[in-house]
Scaffold this motif. Sequence first.
Motif, PDB file in Angstrom:
ATOM      1  N   ASP A   1       0.858  -1.184   0.000  1.00 35.70           N
ATOM      2  CA  ASP A   1       0.000   0.000   0.000  1.00 35.70           C
ATOM      3  C   ASP A   1       0.890   1.229   0.000  1.00 35.70           C
ATOM      4  OD1 ASP A   1      -1.898   1.984   0.309  1.00 35.70           O
ATOM      5  OD2 ASP A   1      -2.418   1.445   2.357  1.00 35.70           O
TER       6      ASP A   1
ATOM      7  N   ASP B   1      -7.489   0.985  -1.391  1.00 36.15           N
ATOM      8  CA  ASP B   1      -7.286   0.674   0.019  1.00 36.15           C
ATOM      9  C   ASP B   1      -8.598   0.279   0.677  1.00 36.15           C
ATOM     10  OD1 ASP B   1      -8.102   3.307  -0.371  1.00 36.15           O
ATOM     11  OD2 ASP B   1      -6.894   4.108   1.262  1.00 36.15           O
ATOM     12  N   LEU B   2      -9.686   0.989   0.342  1.00 37.00           N
ATOM     13  CA  LEU B   2     -10.996   0.620   0.892  1.00 37.00           C
ATOM     14  C   LEU B   2     -11.491  -0.708   0.328  1.00 37.00           C
ATOM     15  CD1 LEU B   2     -12.947   3.991   1.041  1.00 37.00           C
ATOM     16  CD2 LEU B   2     -12.179   2.577   2.937  1.00 37.00           C
TER      17      LEU B   2
ATOM     18  N   ASP C   1      -9.673  -3.305   2.265  1.00 39.10           N
ATOM     19  CA  ASP C   1     -10.225  -3.363   3.625  1.00 39.10           C
ATOM     20  C   ASP C   1     -11.537  -4.146   3.638  1.00 39.10           C
ATOM     21  OD1 ASP C   1      -8.139  -1.713   4.443  1.00 39.10           O
ATOM     22  OD2 ASP C   1      -9.378   0.085   4.595  1.00 39.10           O
ATOM     23  N   MET C   2     -12.418  -3.799   2.700  1.00 39.66           N
ATOM     24  CA  MET C   2     -13.746  -4.431   2.664  1.00 39.66           C
ATOM     25  C   MET C   2     -13.645  -5.901   2.297  1.00 39.66           C
ATOM     26  SD  MET C   2     -16.033  -1.195   1.195  1.00 39.66           S
ATOM     27  CE  MET C   2     -15.944  -1.736  -0.444  1.00 39.66           C
TER      28      MET C   2
ATOM     29  N   LEU D   1     -13.591   4.848  -6.034  1.00 46.88           N
ATOM     30  CA  LEU D   1     -13.421   4.095  -4.796  1.00 46.88           C
ATOM     31  C   LEU D   1     -11.965   3.668  -4.684  1.00 46.88           C
ATOM     32  CD1 LEU D   1     -14.770   2.764  -2.340  1.00 46.88           C
ATOM     33  CD2 LEU D   1     -15.179   0.775  -3.774  1.00 46.88           C
TER      34      LEU D   1
ATOM     35  N   ILE E   1     -16.646  -0.488   8.316  1.00 44.30           N
ATOM     36  CA  ILE E   1     -15.205  -0.441   8.098  1.00 44.30           C
ATOM     37  C   ILE E   1     -14.802   1.030   8.045  1.00 44.30           C
ATOM     38  CG2 ILE E   1     -13.356  -1.000   6.499  1.00 44.30           C
ATOM     39  CD1 ILE E   1     -15.421  -3.317   5.615  1.00 44.30           C
ATOM     40  N   ILE E   2     -13.840   1.378   8.872  1.00 43.78           N
ATOM     41  CA  ILE E   2     -13.354   2.763   8.911  1.00 43.78           C
ATOM     42  C   ILE E   2     -11.869   2.744   8.573  1.00 43.78           C
ATOM     43  CG2 ILE E   2     -12.996   4.796  10.340  1.00 43.78           C
ATOM     44  CD1 ILE E   2     -15.380   3.770  12.063  1.00 43.78           C
ATOM     45  N   ASP E   3     -11.497   3.472   7.542  1.00 42.15           N
ATOM     46  CA  ASP E   3     -10.111   3.598   7.129  1.00 42.15           C
ATOM     47  C   ASP E   3      -9.757   5.069   7.197  1.00 42.15           C
ATOM     48  OD1 ASP E   3      -7.727   3.965   5.658  1.00 42.15           O
ATOM     49  OD2 ASP E   3      -8.105   2.155   4.498  1.00 42.15           O
TER      50      ASP E   3
END
Length: 123
Positions: A6, A97-98, A101-102, A94, A115-117
């Motif tokens: 990342d 990274d999200l 995460d998802m 979008l 989910i909080i990034d």
Amino acid sequence: MNLYIDVGNTTTKFAVDENELVKRVLVFLSKDIKAHKSEVLTLLNSYSFDMAYPKCSNELKKILLKKLSKDKVKFISPRDPVDFGIDIEFPDELGTDLLCDMQGAISKYSAPLLIIDVGTASK
């Protein structure tokens, strides 16, 4: 063994995982990526990766594709199949990274999820 990358606005993070266990992590400031090229090459040469999942700059993409075969590098985008629906007006906006995460959360836990990034960039 998988490699996750990342390249964020502030930091660049590499993680090596084997059987859902993180084996090695490399983190440095994204603005210093050229100064860490030898560390990145050492990391790439130290393991035999089944797959690499990068979210990175073009410079790093070139390094990865020189060191790993194309079929072992999976660049992630909102157009890729995922285990959840994407119902927003502009899906290409979008962030990967999200998406990661998802996808990671949904594969490990059941919905519903929050989910909080919190990254360093904002619009």
